[in-house]
Write a protein that holds these residues in place. Structure first.
Motif, PDB file in Angstrom:
ATOM      1  N   ILE A  32       0.869  -1.179   0.000  1.00 47.42           N
ATOM      2  CA  ILE A  32       0.000   0.000   0.000  1.00 47.42           C
ATOM      3  C   ILE A  32       0.907   1.229   0.000  1.00 47.42           C
ATOM      4  O   ILE A  32       0.638   2.226  -0.642  1.00 47.42           O
ATOM      5  CB  ILE A  32      -0.920   0.009   1.237  1.00 47.42           C
ATOM      6  N   SER A  63      -4.381  -9.782   2.451  1.00 53.08           N
ATOM      7  CA  SER A  63      -4.235  -9.094   3.716  1.00 53.08           C
ATOM      8  C   SER A  63      -5.560  -8.993   4.429  1.00 53.08           C
ATOM      9  O   SER A  63      -6.596  -8.751   3.825  1.00 53.08           O
ATOM     10  CB  SER A  63      -3.657  -7.698   3.488  1.00 53.08           C
ATOM     11  N   GLU A  88      -7.808  -4.284   6.191  1.00 53.98           N
ATOM     12  CA  GLU A  88      -9.072  -3.574   6.184  1.00 53.98           C
ATOM     13  C   GLU A  88     -10.060  -4.517   5.547  1.00 53.98           C
ATOM     14  O   GLU A  88     -10.020  -4.749   4.353  1.00 53.98           O
ATOM     15  CB  GLU A  88      -8.968  -2.293   5.368  1.00 53.98           C
ATOM     16  N   ALA A  91     -13.084  -4.285   1.838  1.00 54.52           N
ATOM     17  CA  ALA A  91     -12.733  -3.194   0.929  1.00 54.52           C
ATOM     18  C   ALA A  91     -13.598  -3.296  -0.315  1.00 54.52           C
ATOM     19  O   ALA A  91     -13.705  -4.354  -0.919  1.00 54.52           O
ATOM     20  CB  ALA A  91     -11.266  -3.268   0.564  1.00 54.52           C
ATOM     21  N   GLY A  92     -14.219  -2.184  -0.684  1.00 50.45           N
ATOM     22  CA  GLY A  92     -15.000  -2.154  -1.907  1.00 50.45           C
ATOM     23  C   GLY A  92     -16.392  -2.739  -1.786  1.00 50.45           C
ATOM     24  O   GLY A  92     -17.083  -2.881  -2.778  1.00 50.45           O
ATOM     25  N   HIS A 123     -20.188  -2.856  -1.548  1.00 52.70           N
ATOM     26  CA  HIS A 123     -21.190  -1.886  -1.961  1.00 52.70           C
ATOM     27  C   HIS A 123     -22.493  -2.212  -1.232  1.00 52.70           C
ATOM     28  O   HIS A 123     -23.020  -3.306  -1.372  1.00 52.70           O
ATOM     29  CB  HIS A 123     -21.371  -1.948  -3.473  1.00 52.70           C
ATOM     30  N   TYR A 155     -17.973 -11.354  -5.144  1.00 55.54           N
ATOM     31  CA  TYR A 155     -17.245 -11.259  -6.410  1.00 55.54           C
ATOM     32  C   TYR A 155     -16.401  -9.994  -6.480  1.00 55.54           C
ATOM     33  O   TYR A 155     -15.235 -10.029  -6.855  1.00 55.54           O
ATOM     34  CB  TYR A 155     -18.225 -11.333  -7.594  1.00 55.54           C
ATOM     35  N   THR A 156     -17.006  -8.857  -6.100  1.00 61.35           N
ATOM     36  CA  THR A 156     -16.260  -7.593  -6.177  1.00 61.35           C
ATOM     37  C   THR A 156     -15.054  -7.639  -5.249  1.00 61.35           C
ATOM     38  O   THR A 156     -13.942  -7.287  -5.624  1.00 61.35           O
ATOM     39  CB  THR A 156     -17.136  -6.407  -5.704  1.00 61.35           C
ATOM     40  N   ALA A 169     -12.358  -9.968  -6.280  1.00 60.56           N
ATOM     41  CA  ALA A 169     -11.645  -9.454  -7.458  1.00 60.56           C
ATOM     42  C   ALA A 169     -10.562  -8.484  -7.040  1.00 60.56           C
ATOM     43  O   ALA A 169      -9.506  -8.409  -7.666  1.00 60.56           O
ATOM     44  CB  ALA A 169     -12.630  -8.766  -8.400  1.00 60.56           C
ATOM     45  N   ILE A 170     -10.800  -7.747  -5.953  1.00 66.88           N
ATOM     46  CA  ILE A 170      -9.803  -6.799  -5.477  1.00 66.88           C
ATOM     47  C   ILE A 170      -8.566  -7.539  -4.960  1.00 66.88           C
ATOM     48  O   ILE A 170      -7.473  -7.007  -4.974  1.00 66.88           O
ATOM     49  CB  ILE A 170     -10.416  -5.884  -4.392  1.00 66.88           C
ATOM     50  N   PHE A 171      -8.764  -8.776  -4.532  1.00 67.33           N
ATOM     51  CA  PHE A 171      -7.608  -9.576  -4.129  1.00 67.33           C
ATOM     52  C   PHE A 171      -6.909 -10.215  -5.323  1.00 67.33           C
ATOM     53  O   PHE A 171      -5.962 -10.971  -5.158  1.00 67.33           O
ATOM     54  CB  PHE A 171      -8.039 -10.680  -3.160  1.00 67.33           C
ATOM     55  N   GLY A 172      -7.419  -9.931  -6.523  1.00 67.98           N
ATOM     56  CA  GLY A 172      -6.758 -10.442  -7.710  1.00 67.98           C
ATOM     57  C   GLY A 172      -7.221 -11.828  -8.128  1.00 67.98           C
ATOM     58  O   GLY A 172      -6.507 -12.530  -8.832  1.00 67.98           O
TER      59      GLY A 172
END
Lengths: 258, 428
Positions: free
Chosen positions: B78, B94, B97, B100-101, B103, B113-114, B117-120
């Motif tokens: 980060i 990690s 937090e 994250a993301g 909604h 899913y969102t 996806a942020i974790f790749g």
């Protein structure tokens, strides 16, 4: 190279951000997704009324002449203005978790691009309804032009979004800048009326070439001028590389600045 | 150590933050108020190096502001170090937090899913994990409802389930196990052990030394931006506790000296001082948590271990002595002293007073101290808030002080619940 590999690994994130953006854009409005089509149509009506009845341009089928240039321009200008604040807007995410930061401007530009593609449905509808005609061979050049514009817009969005993190005035400056840019690009008028002294400036404007190419294909129904196309590709790559370099340098301190 | 055995290689990293007293990020402000742009550089990390082997679990400990959370943030990328290098081999997830993301308007399923996806993760990978994520979160019935309808506990459960099911090679955790109720915490803890057994490298930052002792192979103690000690968690943690205890004593005795010299110079000012001394640690939040008729006031609260050293962290099973200093403004003829111990989530773990314990009522006519010695405190790992009260014989509060003191219990055995019940097993 590593960046590209990493971005590929995060493709699902890009995809889901694009989806979220497209879905969220008109959330809560009565007409919802229809606004994607209504908005450019109404703009077209306004410009047509002004330029065909009041300012009276003698360009034939002015509405189409304008429309095929205006839609690509709206995409480009939103990529640089709204795209500029895309990184700042996602600051919660950036401060909390790691992902390749380029994902954000890429998603924003991509969703605007998808929006433009949808608007092209309207363009083709207008072409068909008014019987303006299509040159199918010239149409083959259209994806190339779109791709070039996408790269150019992405490069600009990378550049502006990274700078905006450090310098928040950028958003406001870009609003004015994009308006100036619009009038310095032959969108509402023809390049032929530009005074000779100013021509070099217009030729240095990358959007001039892009807009000319769109217009040649969709309005003049001809293959785009080869030199225009090459210039557009050259500019597109230049902005993309510049944007990537600046972004990857500046992104190291995003979390601290936001 | 062979190179490919190393999961994390941290090589002499430093990091400073610019602290602007008043920062302007607009052009006008930058130009007009040049002087304001002066900043102080705060060096948070002053050169830290360590390596973590694949499959090893390490704990970063240290007091607030020592740089342990910054180190973790640098590991996640980060932020980037000013100098030095960090090499991470493998996919990193990690638990810093959570959620994250997320909604609020999207369903739990969509948010999985969102968030993943942020974790790749790719869609295919998420599909494969979806069942595990949902069943771990225990939210089967609610998974298609929008997340805004979730309670905060449900929200955290979902977020934790996603993060822990990423199947990372390296897992970074910051104070995580404060998620949900005790049951879910225990479940998370077991999952963590399971993940560790599968060979995942884990780095934990925690105040709870008990958690670190249960899961980590090694503790690294960071102090003022440098590694002060590292090694077996049990030894390092003791060393650290010892150090913190001594530091606490130093600061309080310094305060005492200051106070005494103050009193010497301003003798007239002693009388009006009815409000308790705002010692940061003893009074987390004062005003609304305190009431009474003011005849007597609790002035200072301290906690000691059996050997008489002042502490805020205790081991399960230890003796704890609380010593209260009180002042008397108006004599109280029939005082009763009380104590209440509450867990973080507000459950009363124990409460008693001198009346219940059949003591005579006390007459308070001048300031003094009161002590309660708690033998063999069986409270399990976690933070506890303690109420103290002085009442009159017929129950009128003289000074009722809610959440007057905070202690932490650590426990390296691993039993769960609120308090340890002494027990033995007979199995044939």
């Amino acid at each position: 190279m590593n960046t590209i590999k990493e971005l590929y690994a995060y493709r699902q994130m890009i995809f889901s951000l694009v989806k979220k953006d497209l879905r969220g854009r008109y959330k809560g409005s009565v007409l919802g997704f229809l606004w994607t089509f209504i908005n450019p149509l109404l703009q077209l009506v306004v410009y047509t009324v002004v330029f065909s009845f009041i300012l009276r341009s003698n360009i034939e089928r002015y509405y189409l002449y304008l429309f095929v240039a205006l839609i690509p321009w709206i995409f480009f200008s939103s990529a640089i203005t709204v795209g500029a604040s895309s990184v700042v807007a996602q600051k919660d995410l950036i401060k909390k978790i790691y992902f390749p930061r380029m994902v954000i401007p890429i998603s924003y530009v991509t969703s605007s691009f998808v929006n433009m593609l949808l608007c092209f449905i309207v363009i083709f509808a207008v072409i068909i309804v008014t019987g303006a005609g299509i040159n199918f061979i010239a149409l083959l050049a259209l994806p190339v032009i779109m791709a070039v514009e996408y790269l150019m817009a992405l490069g600009m969005a990378l550049l502006t979004s990274a700078v905006t993190v450090y310098f928040r005035d950028m958003e406001h400056i870009l609003g004015i800048l994009s308006m100036m840019w619009m009038y310095m690009t032959p969108i509402m008028y023809d390049k032929s009326i530009v005074p000779d002294e100013l021509l070099p400036v217009f030729n240095l404007n990358p959007m001039t070439h892009v807009i000319e190419c769109y217009r040649t294909v969709l309005y003049n129904k001809a293959m785009p001028d080869f030199s225009s196309l090459i210039s557009a590709i050259g500019f597109g790559l230049f902005f993309l590389i510049l944007g990537c370099l600046v972004f990857s340098r500046l992104q190291r301190h995003f979390a601290e600045e936001l | 150590m062979a190179v490919n055995d190393i999961a994390i290689d941290v090589n002499n990293i430093t990091k400073s933050f610019k602290v602007f007293p008043d920062k302007g990020s607009q052009l006008k402000e930058r130009l007009l108020f040049r002087k304001r742009n002066r900043y102080e550089e705060r060096r948070v990390l002053r050169g830290i190096s360590f390596q973590v082997k694949k499959g090893e679990a390490i704990g970063l400990i240290g007091h607030n502001g020592c740089g342990k959370s910054t180190t973790l943030k640098l590991l996640t990328k980060i932020m980037y170090p000013d100098t030095g290098t960090i090499t991470m081999n493998g996919r990193v997830s990690s638990l810093i937090e959570l959620g994250a993301g997320f909604h609020p308007d999207m369903s739990g399923r969509e948010n999985i899913y969102t968030n993943a996806a942020i974790f790749g993760l790719t869609k295919k990978e998420i599909d494969a994990r979806l069942k595990d994520i949902i069943s771990f979160s225990e939210l089967e019935e609610f998974i298609d409802n929008p997340v805004r309808t979730y309670s905060s506990g449900m929200y955290m459960r979902l977020a934790f389930s996603v993060a822990i099911n990423v199947d990372a090679d390296i897992l970074l955790i910051d104070e995580i196990l404060a998620v949900g109720d005790a049951n879910f915490q225990a479940k998370c803890f077991n999952k963590l052990k399971e993940i560790k057994a599968k060979g995942t490298t884990i780095v934990i930052v925690s105040h709870s030394l008990g958690q670190i002792e249960q899961i980590c192979d090694r503790s690294i103690w960071i102090h003022e931006g440098l590694i002060k000690a590292e090694g077996d968690p049990k030894e390092i943690d003791l060393e650290y506790l010892d150090f913190m205890g001594r530091k606490l004593q130093e600061t309080t005795s310094k305060e005492l000296e200051e106070k005494q010299s103050d009193e010497a110079s301003e003798t007239e000012q002693t009388e009006e001082d009815t409000a308790p001394e705002q010692e940061e640690e003893t009074a987390p939040e004062e005003a609304p948590k305190r009431w009474g008729n003011g005849s007597a006031r609790i002035k200072k609260i301290r906690a000691y271990t059996a050997d008489g050293s002042q502490q805020k962290v205790f081991r399960t099973g230890e003796q704890i002595v609380f010593r209260l200093e009180y002042t008397v403004n108006k004599p109280v003829d029939d005082a009763v002293f009380g104590i209440g111990i509450f867990s973080r989530d507000g459950i009363q773990c124990y409460g008693t007073n001198t009346r219940i314990d059949k003591y005579e009522e006390f007459r308070l006519d001048r300031s003094g101290t009161a002590e309660i010695v708690l033998e063999d405190v069986g409270l399990l790992a976690g933070e506890y808030l303690i109420d103290f009260a002085i009442e009159t014989g017929d129950g009128i509060p003289v000074d009722y002080y809610r959440e007057a003191y905070k202690i932490e219990m650590i426990n390296s055995i691993g039993d769960v619940g609120i308090a340890r019940i002494s027990h033995k097993w007979n199995i044939n």
